[in-house]
Design an enzyme around this catalytic site. Structure first.
Site, PDB file in Angstrom:
ATOM      1  N   THR A  87     -10.305 -16.091  22.618  1.00 30.51           N
ATOM      2  CA  THR A  87     -10.329 -14.758  23.044  1.00 30.51           C
ATOM      3  C   THR A  87     -10.971 -13.880  21.836  1.00 30.51           C
ATOM      4  O   THR A  87     -11.131 -14.346  20.618  1.00 30.51           O
ATOM      5  CB  THR A  87      -8.800 -14.317  22.620  1.00 30.51           C
ATOM      6  OG1 THR A  87      -8.666 -12.591  23.013  1.00 30.51           O
ATOM      7  CG2 THR A  87      -7.921 -14.860  21.611  1.00 30.51           C
ATOM      8  N   ASP A  88     -11.385 -12.679  22.142  1.00 31.31           N
ATOM      9  CA  ASP A  88     -11.974 -11.929  21.019  1.00 31.31           C
ATOM     10  C   ASP A  88     -11.041 -11.176  20.013  1.00 31.31           C
ATOM     11  O   ASP A  88     -11.217 -10.930  18.951  1.00 31.31           O
ATOM     12  CB  ASP A  88     -12.627 -10.812  21.766  1.00 31.31           C
ATOM     13  CG  ASP A  88     -11.679  -9.911  22.589  1.00 31.31           C
ATOM     14  OD1 ASP A  88     -10.854 -10.141  22.599  1.00 31.31           O
ATOM     15  OD2 ASP A  88     -12.137  -8.716  23.189  1.00 31.31           O
ATOM     16  N   GLU A  89      -9.741 -11.490  20.309  1.00 30.45           N
ATOM     17  CA  GLU A  89      -8.571 -11.070  19.590  1.00 30.45           C
ATOM     18  C   GLU A  89      -8.538 -11.736  18.136  1.00 30.45           C
ATOM     19  O   GLU A  89      -8.057 -11.286  16.876  1.00 30.45           O
ATOM     20  CB  GLU A  89      -7.421 -11.047  20.011  1.00 30.45           C
ATOM     21  CG  GLU A  89      -7.319 -10.244  21.059  1.00 30.45           C
ATOM     22  CD  GLU A  89      -5.794  -9.943  21.845  1.00 30.45           C
ATOM     23  OE1 GLU A  89      -5.001  -9.825  20.877  1.00 30.45           O
ATOM     24  OE2 GLU A  89      -5.560  -9.575  22.908  1.00 30.45           O
TER      25      GLU A  89
ATOM     26  N   TYR B 210      -0.253 -14.032  18.404  1.00 34.62           N
ATOM     27  CA  TYR B 210      -0.954 -14.331  19.445  1.00 34.62           C
ATOM     28  C   TYR B 210      -2.319 -14.911  18.932  1.00 34.62           C
ATOM     29  O   TYR B 210      -2.681 -15.993  18.939  1.00 34.62           O
ATOM     30  CB  TYR B 210      -1.098 -13.548  20.639  1.00 34.62           C
ATOM     31  CG  TYR B 210      -2.183 -13.873  21.577  1.00 34.62           C
ATOM     32  CD1 TYR B 210      -2.329 -14.895  22.175  1.00 34.62           C
ATOM     33  CD2 TYR B 210      -3.308 -13.119  21.778  1.00 34.62           C
ATOM     34  CE1 TYR B 210      -3.305 -15.494  23.024  1.00 34.62           C
ATOM     35  CE2 TYR B 210      -4.183 -13.242  22.464  1.00 34.62           C
ATOM     36  CZ  TYR B 210      -4.410 -14.560  23.292  1.00 34.62           C
ATOM     37  OH  TYR B 210      -5.200 -14.892  24.236  1.00 34.62           O
TER      38      TYR B 210
ATOM     39  N   LYS C 252      -4.268 -18.450  18.266  1.00 32.62           N
ATOM     40  CA  LYS C 252      -5.682 -18.633  18.895  1.00 32.62           C
ATOM     41  C   LYS C 252      -6.606 -19.148  17.799  1.00 32.62           C
ATOM     42  O   LYS C 252      -7.510 -20.017  17.832  1.00 32.62           O
ATOM     43  CB  LYS C 252      -6.154 -17.698  19.772  1.00 32.62           C
ATOM     44  CG  LYS C 252      -5.285 -17.605  21.129  1.00 32.62           C
ATOM     45  CD  LYS C 252      -5.245 -18.906  21.843  1.00 32.62           C
ATOM     46  CE  LYS C 252      -6.639 -19.139  22.521  1.00 32.62           C
ATOM     47  NZ  LYS C 252      -6.678 -20.206  23.598  1.00 32.62           N
TER      48      LYS C 252
END
Length: 351
Positions: free
Chosen positions: A132-134, A158, A162
């Site tokens: 993810t870009d997060e 989260y 990741k």
């Protein structure tokens, strides 16, 4: 060329689109969809391909190392597309241990099983990890973008889980030589998304004239990617991506949350035959999420220049297509929100 591909999390939102694409586009491949069938896994997402001769479903937990190793060895798996993950930020804030277990230890279990099974014979093998870009943290309103070289700076349990899984994937490449690819994508939207996420949640709430909860003032910005465009990118990268590389996948499609919500309202009201603006009164501002990142924006130019991928849909077109799908598949939406969908796979798979 015959291949045996293991796709984890293939009954989920993004995973089901990837499984469908591979089953339909590559009849010569054996596609193994492995999913634990947690709340977000729904085999009703795949009814159109469940009888395909090259499709195989396995109900397993990625954290069960021995079973994973037996699956990889017993089915001569030469490609792994790893999508299985806990993915909802709000849930990670409430229960971070579950996210660490699935996203970190589950990924590590897969990596170790692949390493032990492939045993240095990496010719024709690939471990493709979807992230993810997060993991990159947050951006200001300064026109900058996340690139493949952006330093990691996760702010939620989260995104931290990741980020950790990404690091393990790269570490296994650097330490053991496992051929890996990592991609980091922006927010996905489209059919079959579990309705805890913003777009299907708001479509469903408008249907039932329920409040539309908006964090803070709705100023946070996200980059949106239509899920079928993401699946196309995964297909392309799996087959043509360079081992050891990272590719960012974004929609070139930034929207403030409040502006996005107004587009959803306008589209749903139009398709339901409501007066324009009828559902605007449902907007309800709520306390902002803890650690809420201000802005995400992905630079996908590497993927475009090296492999020729770019998104196919403009956002308004994608939103209308998405809203139409949910309104035309209200039984699917009702089954998910009521929990009825769980009975479907209990009956179909005797589980």
């Amino acid at each position: 060329m015959k291949r045996n591909i293991l796709i984890t999390g293939g009954a989920g939102f993004i995973g089901s689109h990837v499984v469908r694409l591979f089953v339909k586009n590559y009849p010569e491949y054996n596609i193994f969809n492995m999913d634990k069938l947690t709340y977000a896994g729904n085999l009703a997402n795949l009814t159109d391909i469940e009888e395909a001769s090259n499709y195989h479903f396995l109900k397993e937990d990625i954290c069960d190392y021995e079973k994973i190793r037996n699956i990889i060895a017993g089915n001569d798996i030469d490609g792994i597309i790893h999508l299985a993950a806990e993915s909802h930020v709000d849930r990670s804030i409430k229960d971070p241990l579950v996210f660490a277990q699935t996203n970190v230890m589950g990924t590590l279990s897969l990596l170790q099983a692949a390493k032990e099974t492939w045993n240095g014979n990496y010719d024709g093998k690939i471990f493709y990890h979807i992230s993810t870009d997060e993991v990159y943290g947050t951006l200001d309103f300064d026109g900058t973008f996340f690139t493949e070289e952006t330093a990691y700076d996760p702010h939620s349990p989260y995104s931290a889980s990741k980020a950790s899984s990404d690091h393990f994937v790269r570490a296994y490449h650097d330490t053991y030589g496992i051929p890996v690819i990592v991609t980091n994508c922006s927010n996905n939207y489209g059919p079959y998304q579990f309705p805890e996420k913003l777009i299907p949640l708001f479509i469903n709430n408008i249907r039932h004239s329920r409040p539309l909860p908006v964090y803070g003032k709705g100023e946070n910005v996200r980059d949106w990617l239509y899920v079928e465009d993401h699946a196309r990118a995964i297909d392309l990268i799996f087959h043509k991506g360079k081992v050891g590389e990272t590719y960012n996948i974004g929609g070139f499609n930034e929207w403030k949350n409040i502006d996005l919500i107004k587009v959803i309202i306008k589209t749903v009201d139009k398709l339901l035959g409501n007066p324009e603006g009828k559902s605007l009164s449902l907007i309800t501002y709520v306390t902002d999420r803890a650690g809420h990142d201000l802005r995400y924006a992905i630079d996908s130019s590497k993927l475009k220049h090296e492999l020729g991928w770019e998104p196919s849909l403009q956002f308004e077109e994608g939103i209308e297509k998405t809203v139409r799908w949910y309104l035309e598949n209200q039984q699917w939406l009702d089954n998910v929100t009521s929990g009825e969908y769980e009975k479907y796979y209990e009956k179909m798979y005797k589980i």
